[in-house]
Design a protein around this motif. Structure first.
Motif, PDB file in Angstrom:
ATOM      1  N   GLN A  12      -3.226 -19.365   5.306  1.00 53.16           N
ATOM      2  CA  GLN A  12      -4.088 -18.274   5.777  1.00 53.16           C
ATOM      3  C   GLN A  12      -3.575 -16.896   5.373  1.00 53.16           C
ATOM      4  OE1 GLN A  12      -2.743 -20.655   7.580  1.00 53.16           O
ATOM      5  NE2 GLN A  12      -4.393 -21.887   8.453  1.00 53.16           N
ATOM      6  N   GLU A  13      -2.311 -16.795   4.973  1.00 55.25           N
ATOM      7  CA  GLU A  13      -1.725 -15.490   4.637  1.00 55.25           C
ATOM      8  C   GLU A  13      -1.851 -15.125   3.163  1.00 55.25           C
ATOM      9  OE1 GLU A  13       1.826 -14.430   7.774  1.00 55.25           O
ATOM     10  OE2 GLU A  13       2.333 -15.113   5.745  1.00 55.25           O
ATOM     11  N   ARG A  14      -2.117 -16.104   2.322  1.00 54.44           N
ATOM     12  CA  ARG A  14      -2.020 -15.848   0.879  1.00 54.44           C
ATOM     13  C   ARG A  14      -2.947 -14.720   0.425  1.00 54.44           C
ATOM     14  NH1 ARG A  14      -1.160 -21.768   0.503  1.00 54.44           N
ATOM     15  NH2 ARG A  14       0.975 -22.076  -0.288  1.00 54.44           N
ATOM     16  N   ALA A  15      -4.212 -14.772   0.842  1.00 55.54           N
ATOM     17  CA  ALA A  15      -5.153 -13.741   0.406  1.00 55.54           C
ATOM     18  C   ALA A  15      -4.780 -12.375   0.959  1.00 55.54           C
ATOM     19  CB  ALA A  15      -6.572 -14.116   0.839  1.00 55.54           C
ATOM     20  N   HIS A  16      -4.197 -12.346   2.176  1.00 53.25           N
ATOM     21  CA  HIS A  16      -3.776 -11.085   2.787  1.00 53.25           C
ATOM     22  C   HIS A  16      -2.604 -10.473   2.010  1.00 53.25           C
ATOM     23  CE1 HIS A  16      -3.243  -8.816   6.875  1.00 53.25           C
ATOM     24  NE2 HIS A  16      -3.288  -8.000   5.843  1.00 53.25           N
ATOM     25  N   ILE A  17      -1.614 -11.301   1.701  1.00 49.13           N
ATOM     26  CA  ILE A  17      -0.468 -10.818   0.931  1.00 49.13           C
ATOM     27  C   ILE A  17      -0.910 -10.389  -0.468  1.00 49.13           C
ATOM     28  CG2 ILE A  17       1.642 -11.615  -0.225  1.00 49.13           C
ATOM     29  CD1 ILE A  17       2.402 -13.014   2.359  1.00 49.13           C
ATOM     30  N   ALA A  18      -1.814 -11.157  -1.060  1.00 50.34           N
ATOM     31  CA  ALA A  18      -2.354 -10.748  -2.362  1.00 50.34           C
ATOM     32  C   ALA A  18      -3.038  -9.393  -2.253  1.00 50.34           C
ATOM     33  CB  ALA A  18      -3.339 -11.807  -2.871  1.00 50.34           C
ATOM     34  N   GLY A  19      -3.757  -9.170  -1.152  1.00 50.99           N
ATOM     35  CA  GLY A  19      -4.419  -7.879  -0.942  1.00 50.99           C
ATOM     36  C   GLY A  19      -3.431  -6.737  -0.840  1.00 50.99           C
ATOM     37  N   VAL A  20      -2.300  -6.967  -0.182  1.00 47.27           N
ATOM     38  CA  VAL A  20      -1.261  -5.935  -0.073  1.00 47.27           C
ATOM     39  C   VAL A  20      -0.721  -5.583  -1.464  1.00 47.27           C
ATOM     40  CG1 VAL A  20       1.064  -5.425   0.775  1.00 47.27           C
ATOM     41  CG2 VAL A  20      -0.600  -6.539   2.279  1.00 47.27           C
ATOM     42  N   PHE A  21      -0.406  -6.611  -2.258  1.00 44.85           N
ATOM     43  CA  PHE A  21       0.130  -6.353  -3.592  1.00 44.85           C
ATOM     44  C   PHE A  21      -0.896  -5.664  -4.482  1.00 44.85           C
ATOM     45  CE2 PHE A  21       3.288  -9.984  -2.878  1.00 44.85           C
ATOM     46  CZ  PHE A  21       4.352  -9.122  -2.698  1.00 44.85           C
ATOM     47  N   VAL A  22      -2.143  -6.048  -4.368  1.00 38.61           N
ATOM     48  CA  VAL A  22      -3.198  -5.393  -5.150  1.00 38.61           C
ATOM     49  C   VAL A  22      -3.281  -3.912  -4.779  1.00 38.61           C
ATOM     50  CG1 VAL A  22      -5.721  -5.235  -5.390  1.00 38.61           C
ATOM     51  CG2 VAL A  22      -4.568  -7.441  -5.664  1.00 38.61           C
ATOM     52  N   ASN A  23      -3.193  -3.624  -3.474  1.00 33.07           N
ATOM     53  CA  ASN A  23      -3.220  -2.220  -3.033  1.00 33.07           C
ATOM     54  C   ASN A  23      -2.043  -1.437  -3.603  1.00 33.07           C
ATOM     55  OD1 ASN A  23      -5.525  -2.670  -1.556  1.00 33.07           O
ATOM     56  ND2 ASN A  23      -4.477  -2.868   0.414  1.00 33.07           N
ATOM     57  N   ARG A  24      -0.876  -2.043  -3.604  1.00 30.77           N
ATOM     58  CA  ARG A  24       0.313  -1.348  -4.106  1.00 30.77           C
ATOM     59  C   ARG A  24       0.199  -1.106  -5.614  1.00 30.77           C
ATOM     60  NH1 ARG A  24       4.566  -1.255  -0.270  1.00 30.77           N
ATOM     61  NH2 ARG A  24       6.100  -0.853  -1.916  1.00 30.77           N
ATOM     62  N   LEU A  25      -0.330  -2.085  -6.329  1.00 32.94           N
ATOM     63  CA  LEU A  25      -0.519  -1.895  -7.775  1.00 32.94           C
ATOM     64  C   LEU A  25      -1.512  -0.773  -8.052  1.00 32.94           C
ATOM     65  CD1 LEU A  25      -0.648  -5.627  -8.968  1.00 32.94           C
ATOM     66  CD2 LEU A  25       1.151  -3.961  -9.494  1.00 32.94           C
ATOM     67  N   ARG A  26      -2.573  -0.729  -7.275  1.00 35.57           N
ATOM     68  CA  ARG A  26      -3.568   0.330  -7.465  1.00 35.57           C
ATOM     69  C   ARG A  26      -2.992   1.721  -7.203  1.00 35.57           C
ATOM     70  NH1 ARG A  26      -8.395  -3.051  -4.555  1.00 35.57           N
ATOM     71  NH2 ARG A  26      -9.341  -3.912  -6.448  1.00 35.57           N
ATOM     72  N   LYS A  27      -2.063   1.809  -6.274  1.00 37.58           N
ATOM     73  CA  LYS A  27      -1.448   3.089  -5.922  1.00 37.58           C
ATOM     74  C   LYS A  27      -0.197   3.372  -6.748  1.00 37.58           C
ATOM     75  CE  LYS A  27      -3.085   3.202  -1.118  1.00 37.58           C
ATOM     76  NZ  LYS A  27      -3.765   4.523  -1.196  1.00 37.58           N
ATOM     77  N   ASN A  28       0.091   2.491  -7.712  1.00 38.12           N
ATOM     78  CA  ASN A  28       1.267   2.637  -8.573  1.00 38.12           C
ATOM     79  C   ASN A  28       2.569   2.614  -7.763  1.00 38.12           C
ATOM     80  OD1 ASN A  28       2.320   2.787 -11.196  1.00 38.12           O
ATOM     81  ND2 ASN A  28       2.580   5.013 -11.068  1.00 38.12           N
ATOM     82  N   MET A  29       2.554   1.854  -6.674  1.00 41.40           N
ATOM     83  CA  MET A  29       3.760   1.666  -5.853  1.00 41.40           C
ATOM     84  C   MET A  29       4.552   0.474  -6.375  1.00 41.40           C
ATOM     85  SD  MET A  29       2.039   2.112  -2.059  1.00 41.40           S
ATOM     86  CE  MET A  29       3.601   1.862  -1.178  1.00 41.40           C
ATOM     87  N   ARG A  30       5.844   0.529  -6.220  1.00 39.94           N
ATOM     88  CA  ARG A  30       6.668  -0.628  -6.572  1.00 39.94           C
ATOM     89  C   ARG A  30       6.351  -1.791  -5.620  1.00 39.94           C
ATOM     90  NH1 ARG A  30      10.033   3.838  -7.368  1.00 39.94           N
ATOM     91  NH2 ARG A  30      10.878   3.980  -9.501  1.00 39.94           N
ATOM     92  N   LEU A  31       6.381  -3.010  -6.162  1.00 46.56           N
ATOM     93  CA  LEU A  31       6.051  -4.181  -5.331  1.00 46.56           C
ATOM     94  C   LEU A  31       7.163  -4.492  -4.331  1.00 46.56           C
ATOM     95  CD1 LEU A  31       4.383  -6.614  -7.890  1.00 46.56           C
ATOM     96  CD2 LEU A  31       3.329  -4.919  -6.390  1.00 46.56           C
ATOM     97  N   GLN A  32       8.411  -4.233  -4.719  1.00 48.65           N
ATOM     98  CA  GLN A  32       9.557  -4.405  -3.814  1.00 48.65           C
ATOM     99  C   GLN A  32       9.535  -5.772  -3.111  1.00 48.65           C
ATOM    100  OE1 GLN A  32       9.080  -0.746  -1.435  1.00 48.65           O
ATOM    101  NE2 GLN A  32      10.839   0.118  -2.550  1.00 48.65           N
ATOM    102  N   THR A  33       9.584  -6.804  -3.926  1.00 44.57           N
ATOM    103  CA  THR A  33       9.549  -8.167  -3.400  1.00 44.57           C
ATOM    104  C   THR A  33      10.821  -8.922  -3.790  1.00 44.57           C
ATOM    105  OG1 THR A  33       8.366 -10.279  -3.539  1.00 44.57           O
ATOM    106  CG2 THR A  33       8.103  -8.779  -5.396  1.00 44.57           C
ATOM    107  N   ASP A  34      11.479  -9.499  -2.820  1.00 44.99           N
ATOM    108  CA  ASP A  34      12.774 -10.149  -3.035  1.00 44.99           C
ATOM    109  C   ASP A  34      12.737 -11.318  -4.031  1.00 44.99           C
ATOM    110  OD1 ASP A  34      13.688  -8.335  -1.237  1.00 44.99           O
ATOM    111  OD2 ASP A  34      14.185  -9.763   0.352  1.00 44.99           O
TER     112      ASP A  34
END
Length: 324
Positions: free
Chosen positions: A208-230
Motif C-alpha cells: 500500500q505504500e509503494r505508490a505513496h513513496i513513488a509520489g514523494v520521489f516524483v515530487n522531489r525530482l520535480r523540485k530538483n531536490m536530492r532524493l536522499q535515499t539510503d
C-alpha cells in the motif's frame, strides 16, 4: 517315416507352446506392477537410446528385466518415441506405465523464485546454487532488467536461458503498461523509470505504500531536490546491495554517482530488480504533496509535507530506536 513326422510335429507344437508361454509371461511381466517402492524421478538424457535406457532403468531399480522392457517397447512401436527429460515414475509403475510416461513429454517442472529487490549479484548467487541448472553465471545481468517472479523450469536448463526468460518477462510487462503511464512524469525513458522503481522497491515492502513513496520521489525530482535515499548509498558502496554495518556520515558524504545525498536526480542505473508493483507505482504514482518520509516503527513510514513535520517524525523514530 511316420514316427519322424510325429516327432517333428510334437517338436513344433512344443516350440509353439513354449513361445506362447514365453510371450504370455513376458506380457504379464511387462504389464505387471514394477519393483519401485516409492515415487522417483528418472532423467533420460538427450540422444539416449533404448538399450541404455533399459539398462539404466534395470540397474536403478525402476524395472526388473531390461530385455523384457526392450522387447515390450519395440513390439509396442515406441522404440523411437521415448523423449529426453526428467520424468516422475510412480511407485509400482509397470514397464508399460514407464514406457508411456517416457514417451509422454510430460517432464517434471521445477520452481525457482526471484525475490523483488534482489540485486544482480543476489540473483546470480541464487541461480548458481541450484544444482539442476547448467552453465554457471560468471557475468552479472544488467541491473534492473529482470522481472522478479516464480518461474518454472526443467532439469538441465541453462541459467542463461532462465535469465533471458526473466528479461523477456520484464519487457512484456513494460510493453503492456508503459503507454498507460501518468502524464508529465519527471523522467522520459524506461531505464529511468526502472531506476526509480528499484529505489521504491528497496525503500518499502508494504504494497500500500509503494505508490505513496513513488509520489514523494516524483515530487522531489520535480523540485530538483536530492532524493536522499539510503539504499542508493549502500549500492554505491557494494553492488551486492547490502552492508554488514550501519551507514556512516562518511558514507553520506562520499563522492560516488549513487550517493543521492550528494547528487541531484536519479543514479546512473537501477540498484536492484524491481517487481511489478513497484514499476506500476512509479508509472502511476500517488498524487500527494508529501516530500519526506521516515520509518514509523511499525514496519511502515510516516510521511510529511514540510521539513519541520519531517524532523518531528525523525525524532519520534529515533526515540523508538533508542527504546528498542
Amino acid at each position: 517315416m511316420k514316427g519322424m513326422r510325429k516327432y517333428i510335429y510334437l517338436l513344433l507344437m512344443g516350440s509353439v507352446v513354449f513361445a506362447t508361454l514365453f510371450l504370455y509371461l513376458g506380457y504379464r511381466h511387462f504389464h505387471g506392477p514394477g519393483p519401485l517402492a516409492e515415487d522417483r524421478a528418472y532423467y533420460l538424457e538427450p540422444g539416449q537410446g533404448l538399450i541404455r535406457t533399459a539398462w539404466q532403468l534395470d540397474q536403478q531399480g525402476y524395472i526388473d528385466g531390461q530385455n523384457i522392457f526392450k522387447l515390450g517397447v519395440k513390439f509396442s512401436g515406441f522404440e523411437r518415441g521415448l523423449q529426453a527429460g526428467e520424468f516422475l515414475i510412480p511407485a509400482g509403475a509397470s514397464m508399460q506405465d514407464i514406457m508411456m510416461i517416457l514417451s509422454s513429454g510430460k517432464v517434471i517442472q521445477h520452481r525457482l523464485t526471484i525475490v523483488e529487490g534482489w540485486t544482480s549479484w543476489q540473483v546470480a548467487d541464487y541461480l548458481n546454487g541450484i544444482d539442476n541448472l547448467t552453465e554457471p553465471i560468471t557475468e552479472l545481468p544488467r541491473e534492473g532488467t529482470i522481472l522478479p517472479e516464480t518461474y518454472l523450469y526443467t532439469k538441465n536448463t541453462s541459467r542463461h536461458d532462465i535469465i533471458r526468460r526473466m528479461q523477456m518477462r520484464q519487457l512484456d510487462l513494460l510493453d503492456d503498461i508503459w503507454d498507460k503511464r501518468a502524464p508529465d512524469l519527471p523522467f522520459l525513458s524506461v531505464d529511468e523509470a526502472l531506476t526509480l522503481a528499484s529505489i521504491v522497491e528497496k525503500e518499502t515492502a508494504i504494497e500500500q505504500e509503494r505508490a505513496h513513496i513513488a509520489g514523494v520521489f516524483v515530487n522531489r525530482l520535480r523540485k530538483n531536490m536530492r532524493l536522499q535515499t539510503d539504499p542508493t548509498v549502500i549500492y554505491g558502496i557494494d553492488r551486492k546491495g547490502f552492508l554488514d554495518r550501519p551507514i556512516s556520515r562518511a558514507d553520506l558524504k562520499a563522492d560516488n554517482p549513487y550517493n543521492t545525498y550528494r547528487i541531484k536526480g536519479l543514479p546512473p542505473t537501477p540498484i536492484a530488480h524491481p517487481g511489478r508493483a513497484s514499476i506500476e507505482a512509479v508509472l502511476q504514482p500517488q498524487k500527494t504533496e508529501d516530500l519526506y518520509f521516515v520509518a514509523n516503527g511499525d514496519g511502515g513510514h510516516a510521511f510529511a509535507r514540510s521539513l519541520r513535520e519531517h524532523l518531528q517524525n525523525v525524532r519520534k523514530w529515533r526515540k523508538i530506536e533508542k527504546d528498542k
